[in-house]
Design a protein around this motif. Structure first.
Motif, mmCIF file in Angstrom:
data_model
loop_
_atom_site.group_PDB
_atom_site.id
_atom_site.type_symbol
_atom_site.label_atom_id
_atom_site.label_comp_id
_atom_site.label_asym_id
_atom_site.label_seq_id
_atom_site.Cartn_x
_atom_site.Cartn_y
_atom_site.Cartn_z
ATOM 1 N N ASN A 81 0.789 -1.224 0.000
ATOM 2 C CA ASN A 81 0.000 0.000 0.000
ATOM 3 C C ASN A 81 0.825 1.279 0.000
ATOM 4 O O ASN A 81 0.273 2.375 -0.124
ATOM 5 C CB ASN A 81 -0.922 0.008 1.231
ATOM 6 N N VAL A 82 2.135 1.171 0.133
ATOM 7 C CA VAL A 82 2.966 2.362 0.206
ATOM 8 C C VAL A 82 3.011 3.053 -1.154
ATOM 9 O O VAL A 82 2.975 2.398 -2.207
ATOM 10 C CB VAL A 82 4.399 2.011 0.674
ATOM 11 N N LYS A 83 3.058 4.377 -1.156
ATOM 12 C CA LYS A 83 3.211 5.137 -2.389
ATOM 13 C C LYS A 83 4.702 5.295 -2.677
ATOM 14 O O LYS A 83 5.435 5.849 -1.860
ATOM 15 C CB LYS A 83 2.558 6.520 -2.270
ATOM 16 N N VAL A 84 5.133 4.799 -3.826
ATOM 17 C CA VAL A 84 6.542 4.843 -4.204
ATOM 18 C C VAL A 84 6.775 6.007 -5.164
ATOM 19 O O VAL A 84 6.097 6.118 -6.189
ATOM 20 C CB VAL A 84 6.985 3.519 -4.858
ATOM 21 N N ILE A 85 7.722 6.862 -4.824
ATOM 22 C CA ILE A 85 8.012 8.048 -5.625
ATOM 23 C C ILE A 85 9.480 8.027 -6.029
ATOM 24 O O ILE A 85 10.366 7.997 -5.177
ATOM 25 C CB ILE A 85 7.709 9.339 -4.838
ATOM 26 N N ALA A 86 9.725 8.016 -7.337
ATOM 27 C CA ALA A 86 11.092 8.081 -7.863
ATOM 28 C C ALA A 86 11.398 9.513 -8.251
ATOM 29 O O ALA A 86 10.614 10.160 -8.952
ATOM 30 C CB ALA A 86 11.241 7.163 -9.069
ATOM 31 N N ILE A 87 12.546 10.021 -7.797
ATOM 32 C CA ILE A 87 12.965 11.368 -8.173
ATOM 33 C C ILE A 87 14.410 11.318 -8.687
ATOM 34 O O ILE A 87 15.158 10.396 -8.371
ATOM 35 C CB ILE A 87 12.862 12.364 -6.984
ATOM 36 N N GLY A 88 14.778 12.285 -9.519
ATOM 37 C CA GLY A 88 16.179 12.421 -9.896
ATOM 38 C C GLY A 88 16.585 11.838 -11.230
ATOM 39 O O GLY A 88 15.782 11.715 -12.159
ATOM 40 N N CYS A 89 17.848 11.441 -11.299
ATOM 41 C CA CYS A 89 18.496 11.167 -12.578
ATOM 42 C C CYS A 89 17.922 9.978 -13.336
ATOM 43 O O CYS A 89 17.896 9.977 -14.566
ATOM 44 C CB CYS A 89 20.004 10.977 -12.369
ATOM 45 N N LEU A 90 17.485 8.933 -12.637
ATOM 46 C CA LEU A 90 16.895 7.797 -13.339
ATOM 47 C C LEU A 90 15.638 8.223 -14.083
ATOM 48 O O LEU A 90 15.394 7.779 -15.210
ATOM 49 C CB LEU A 90 16.572 6.666 -12.357
ATOM 50 N N LEU A 117 6.667 9.872 -10.589
ATOM 51 C CA LEU A 117 8.009 10.194 -11.058
ATOM 52 C C LEU A 117 8.221 11.705 -11.067
ATOM 53 O O LEU A 117 7.369 12.445 -11.550
ATOM 54 C CB LEU A 117 8.223 9.668 -12.479
ATOM 55 N N LEU A 118 9.355 12.146 -10.551
ATOM 56 C CA LEU A 118 9.729 13.558 -10.597
ATOM 57 C C LEU A 118 11.162 13.668 -11.104
ATOM 58 O O LEU A 118 12.072 13.069 -10.530
ATOM 59 C CB LEU A 118 9.631 14.200 -9.206
ATOM 60 N N LYS A 128 9.413 19.843 -6.210
ATOM 61 C CA LYS A 128 7.956 19.841 -6.059
ATOM 62 C C LYS A 128 7.461 18.642 -5.251
ATOM 63 O O LYS A 128 6.256 18.433 -5.134
ATOM 64 C CB LYS A 128 7.277 19.845 -7.437
ATOM 65 N N LEU A 129 8.397 17.864 -4.698
ATOM 66 C CA LEU A 129 8.004 16.683 -3.926
ATOM 67 C C LEU A 129 7.066 17.025 -2.767
ATOM 68 O O LEU A 129 6.024 16.365 -2.609
ATOM 69 C CB LEU A 129 9.252 15.956 -3.409
ATOM 70 N N PRO A 130 7.373 18.026 -1.935
ATOM 71 C CA PRO A 130 6.433 18.360 -0.853
ATOM 72 C C PRO A 130 5.042 18.720 -1.371
ATOM 73 O O PRO A 130 4.026 18.331 -0.775
ATOM 74 C CB PRO A 130 7.105 19.557 -0.166
ATOM 75 N N GLU A 131 5.006 19.440 -2.489
ATOM 76 C CA GLU A 131 3.721 19.813 -3.086
ATOM 77 C C GLU A 131 2.951 18.576 -3.534
ATOM 78 O O GLU A 131 1.731 18.473 -3.332
ATOM 79 C CB GLU A 131 3.977 20.737 -4.274
#
Length: 436
Positions: free
Chosen positions: A74-83, A111-112, A119-122
């Motif tokens: 159930n966890v929300k997975v957020i990828a950020i950065g170079c990948l 994905l960010l 903008k992750l906090p937003e």
């Protein structure tokens, strides 16, 4: 609500992760360390600040992203950065979005890119909406934030992006052209860090030596550009040295050509008394190869003679300085003789704890299309040989430093046989254990 941030890659990524971590804590979220798999079940958000500079980093980022839902569906997975950026650059899929991830990223919800990661906090705020606790216990929030800033050493990103386009590196395509932070923002952030107990600052950047060049609208390879880089770095370091509470100031990885008499004299000048007192004589000069042929193929803009002159100058003005570096072995076309030439140069420079990497092919770079790619067996064999030789030199350097008394910033206190010892680093970044 609970979150964690995992970081792959460079010191810039570490800096960005810590900054985002503090922002999320300020919003009222609780940071959870998930080294133990049982803790994954407590998470609402699992964030990975990814790296894609090599295939190994790319693979590790993907594995890290896949891990969380194994223990918490159930966890929300957020990828950020170079990948995230590399997915777009490599045209793996046309659009970057939560519903259009490639199969290898099917466990990722959002994905960010590097440009969007602030903008992750937003994003998280919009996800939790009315579930976000509007009124936190101020005492708990304050103590949690204190914990996140209680480390003695802090990495501060003052520059991002790169215009160098080394033939093996994907980063300029992922992070874009050079961008320098506003001096006032840097000073304000470090001032806040000092108020929270930070005593040592490490200035970092993707190409730190380019700091200030975008303001002058000049490229690093243009006439006079390196002088601007020197002036900009010295200028911000002088201002940082004036901040109460900051006892040490350290530089991250530098382009070797930025080292000259003027630069070093400014760091040890009595006219800059506080900077002289606080500056740490520990330099990371990025070498990459000790073979001039390979340096040219890598599109590095110096040769081994230039590099050696930089090291000699450092040791002239700061005899106790340690110098470290990064070296890639097994670059396309590197013959056995090229490797031996590189090895002998590295040994002669007497680097302390250098980072030695076997070359890793990266799609989208010029080096990926070069002929005469080496086998993994040859690359790792050469890396092993160089690491072993460098370890011997590093131990010799440590033994020399242990013969004399050095001040450390204590980061840990341990008890052994009824005696207390402080463990920390010297200004030259050598780890020592001192009886207290």
């Amino acid at each position: 609500m609970n979150f964690t941030i995992k970081t792959i890659g460079c010191k810039v990524n570490s800096y960005e992760s810590n900054k985002l971590k503090d922002e999320l804590i300020d919003m009222g979220l609780k940071y959870v360390d998930v080294e133990e798999k049982d803790n994954y079940g407590t998470l609402d958000f699992y964030i990975v600040n990814t790296c894609s500079v090599t295939k190994i980093a790319d693979k590790k980022s993907r594995q890290m992203l896949h891990l969380a839902k194994k223990y918490n569906p159930n966890v929300k997975v957020i990828a950020i950065g170079c990948l995230v950026d590399s997915i777009t650059v490599g045209n793996t899929h046309k659009e970057v979005g939560a519903t259009q991830c490639e199969p290898a990223l099917s466990s990722v919800d959002y994905l960010l890119s590097n440009k969007e990661k602030n903008k992750l906090p937003e994003l998280i705020n919009s996800l939790i909406k009315d579930k976000l606790v509007k009124e936190n216990d101020k005492h708990n929030q304050k103590s949690t934030k204190g914990l996140s800033n209680s480390r003695i050493r802090a990495f501060i990103k003052i520059q991002d992006g790169c215009n160098q386009y080394c033939s093996y590196c994907i980063i300029p395509y992922l992070r874009g052209s050079i961008k320098s932070r506003n001096d006032e923002d840097i000073i304000n952030e470090i001032t806040d860090k000092a108020k929270n107990g930070v005593k040592e600052i490490v200035l970092t950047g993707i190409h730190l030596s380019s700091f200030g060049l975008d303001r002058a609208k000049i490229n690093y390879e243009n006439d006079g550009a390196i002088d601007i880089g020197r002036e900009s770095l010295i200028g911000i370091m002088k201002r940082i040295s004036l901040i109460d509470g900051i006892e040490r100031l350290r530089l991250g990885s530098l382009e070797p050509r930025i080292i000259n008499d003027y630069f070093l004299k400014e760091l040890i000048s009595d006219d800059n008394k506080l900077l002289k007192e606080k500056f740490c004589a520990n330099f990371c000069l990025s070498l990459q190869s000790g073979s001039d042929k390979i340096l040219k193929n890598m599109n590095r803009h110096y040769n081994t003679e230039d590099f050696e002159k930089s090291c000699d100058l450092i040791r002239k003005y700061m005899p106790n300085a340690t110098i470290t570096t990064d070296v890639i072995v097994g670059f396309p076309g590197e013959s056995e003789d090229d490797f031996k030439e590189s090895l002998e140069f590295v040994k002669r420079m007497r680097f302390y704890n250098p980072n030695i990497f076997p070359y890793s092919r990266r799609q989208g770079t010029k080096a990926d299309t070069m002929i005469n790619q080496l086998t993994n067996t040859d690359k790792h064999r050469r890396a092993k040989i160089m690491i072993e030789e460098c370890d011997k030199i590093s131990k010799e350097i440590e033994e020399e430093y242990n013969k004399t008394k050095h001040d450390i910033l204590a980061e840990e206190v341990v008890c052994e046989n009824g005696k207390k010892y402080a463990i920390g680093y010297t200004k030259e970044y050598i780890k020592l254990k001192i009886k207290i």
